[in-house]
Design an enzyme around this catalytic site. Sequence first.
Site, PDB file in Angstrom:
ATOM      1  N   HIS A 156       0.780  -1.424   0.010  1.00  0.00           N
ATOM      2  CA  HIS A 156      -0.054   0.103  -0.198  1.00  0.00           C
ATOM      3  C   HIS A 156       0.842   1.250  -0.072  1.00  0.00           C
ATOM      4  CE1 HIS A 156       0.777  -0.305   4.231  1.00  0.00           C
ATOM      5  NE2 HIS A 156       0.788   0.923   4.240  1.00  0.00           N
TER       6      HIS A 156
ATOM      7  N   HIS B 134      -6.120  -1.892   4.856  1.00  0.00           N
ATOM      8  CA  HIS B 134      -5.921  -0.611   3.919  1.00  0.00           C
ATOM      9  C   HIS B 134      -5.316  -0.871   2.607  1.00  0.00           C
ATOM     10  CE1 HIS B 134      -2.118  -0.595   5.601  1.00  0.00           C
ATOM     11  NE2 HIS B 134      -1.763   0.854   5.688  1.00  0.00           N
TER      12      HIS B 134
ATOM     13  N   HIS C 250       4.858   7.220   2.707  1.00  0.00           N
ATOM     14  CA  HIS C 250       5.574   5.842   2.497  1.00  0.00           C
ATOM     15  C   HIS C 250       4.852   5.146   1.562  1.00  0.00           C
ATOM     16  CE1 HIS C 250       2.831   4.255   5.689  1.00  0.00           C
ATOM     17  NE2 HIS C 250       2.890   3.519   4.785  1.00  0.00           N
TER      18      HIS C 250
ATOM     19  N   HIS D  16       1.381  -0.443  14.533  1.00  0.00           N
ATOM     20  CA  HIS D  16       0.202   0.316  14.473  1.00  0.00           C
ATOM     21  C   HIS D  16      -1.183   0.037  15.273  1.00  0.00           C
ATOM     22  CE1 HIS D  16       2.419   2.422  11.338  1.00  0.00           C
ATOM     23  NE2 HIS D  16       2.346   1.581  10.465  1.00  0.00           N
TER      24      HIS D  16
ATOM     25  N   TYR E  59       9.242   2.176   9.817  1.00  0.00           N
ATOM     26  CA  TYR E  59       9.642   3.129   8.903  1.00  0.00           C
ATOM     27  C   TYR E  59      11.055   3.602   8.427  1.00  0.00           C
ATOM     28  CZ  TYR E  59       4.641   4.669   9.207  1.00  0.00           C
ATOM     29  OH  TYR E  59       3.201   4.695   8.934  1.00  0.00           O
TER      30      TYR E  59
ATOM     31  N   GLU F 124       8.126   1.344   4.060  1.00  0.00           N
ATOM     32  CA  GLU F 124       7.703   0.690   5.272  1.00  0.00           C
ATOM     33  C   GLU F 124       7.614  -0.923   5.318  1.00  0.00           C
ATOM     34  OE1 GLU F 124       3.491   0.801   6.188  1.00  0.00           O
ATOM     35  OE2 GLU F 124       3.566   0.666   8.279  1.00  0.00           O
TER      36      GLU F 124
END
Lengths: 306, 117
Positions: free
Chosen positions: A153, A198, A213, A245, A254, A264
């Site tokens: 993503h 996501h 990112h 997260h 990161y 990431e």
Amino acid sequence: MAITGIMRPGFIQIRVLDMPAAIEFYTKRIGLHQVTEGPDGRVYLKSADEFDHHSIVLRRADSAGVDAAGFKCVKDSDLDHYEKRVTDYGFAVDHVKAGEQPGLGRRIGFTIPTGHRIELYAESEQSDPKPRTHNPDVWELEPHGMAARRFDHSLLYGPDVQGNLDFFEKALDFRCAERVDMPDGVFAIWMTCGMKAHDIAFVKYPEPNKLHHVAFELENWQSIGHAADILTRYDISIDLGPTRHGITRGQTIYFFDPSGNRCETFAGGYTYYPDIPTRTWDETQVGKGIFYYERQLNDAFLSVVS
Amino acid sequence: MAPQRFQVTLEGHGQANVYEGERVLVALERAQGFGQLKNLPRRLPVGCRRGGCGVCRVRVLAGAYDSGPMSRSCVSAEDEAAGLVLACCIYPRSDLFLRLETPVVVKAKGERALQPV
């Protein structure tokens, strides 16, 4: 088939300042393979666990950042469908001929309220290395580097996140898995078109068209630890992590590529279904939402972008 | 042979040792860790450390250096020629005298992340 229309993130094209350094970073450290270099110098990369021709496109430029995020649709006629939906929504749609990126069919493209270019396509050749489909091993080619399994993503920054939310829901059939609301309105959204928590996310930021990112999926928490060892061994610039997260529940690090684009490594994250309600976060708990163990944002999360 | 050692002075904040071939920003981060940099507005502005984000911008007041590629959306060719550069993309060839000229105020708790200079 239950997933229709826009299926998943397919590729992202990013700008790099030093192409040889970028190729070394994404192939040897992230663990991708170079598929080909195009006549205009763009370099096409993929994970050995991906079937399609490529998922990462590197373009040499004087500024870092993102050119376009491409999403793959189930079938070619979906492109006509979404061209009408996007046009009806009020945004201009342009067309990119098949082969403009090697191995990809025709694409349509448009600019979203945060200033980013989104493209849709349906056809991709396959390229080697790729998994076998008959009596497959867990990997065909032994993983190397961080052993990224796929481009997962992107998180993009720009001013009108509310506008993106409305557009992605109404014109592109995405759903909002999670969102952060500040007293002055929506601050960040995590959007999905499939079963991941996501597929693309947006955070409010004064300047349009910024990259926060590009994320690569790793197998598990142990893989994240191995990736962290690689970061230190090769003196790769780190931002934060390993950590987790709260939003998406993904395990993460990161860090930065040699041009200052943040990457990431992402593992885990919950499974999304269309009937799952949107999870919401407010100002008081946003730190925990972004970095679950630290429970506060670091200095760079809202200020360092390319 | 040990790499040559230079001294970098950050105007108003202190001095740090920096070695031949080393990114100046990395030397400043190390000095910050040792408590050698004083009176920083908050903390040393550090972002991507690779020339993409522009947070570590400094003006070179004196000294010779080599530089690597830095994003033109952060530092124009004119800026670079005038010595306005990213500390993460310069490598010392002599002692250096620098002034912080960060384009953003690095976020402290409860403050906006990005503020115009």
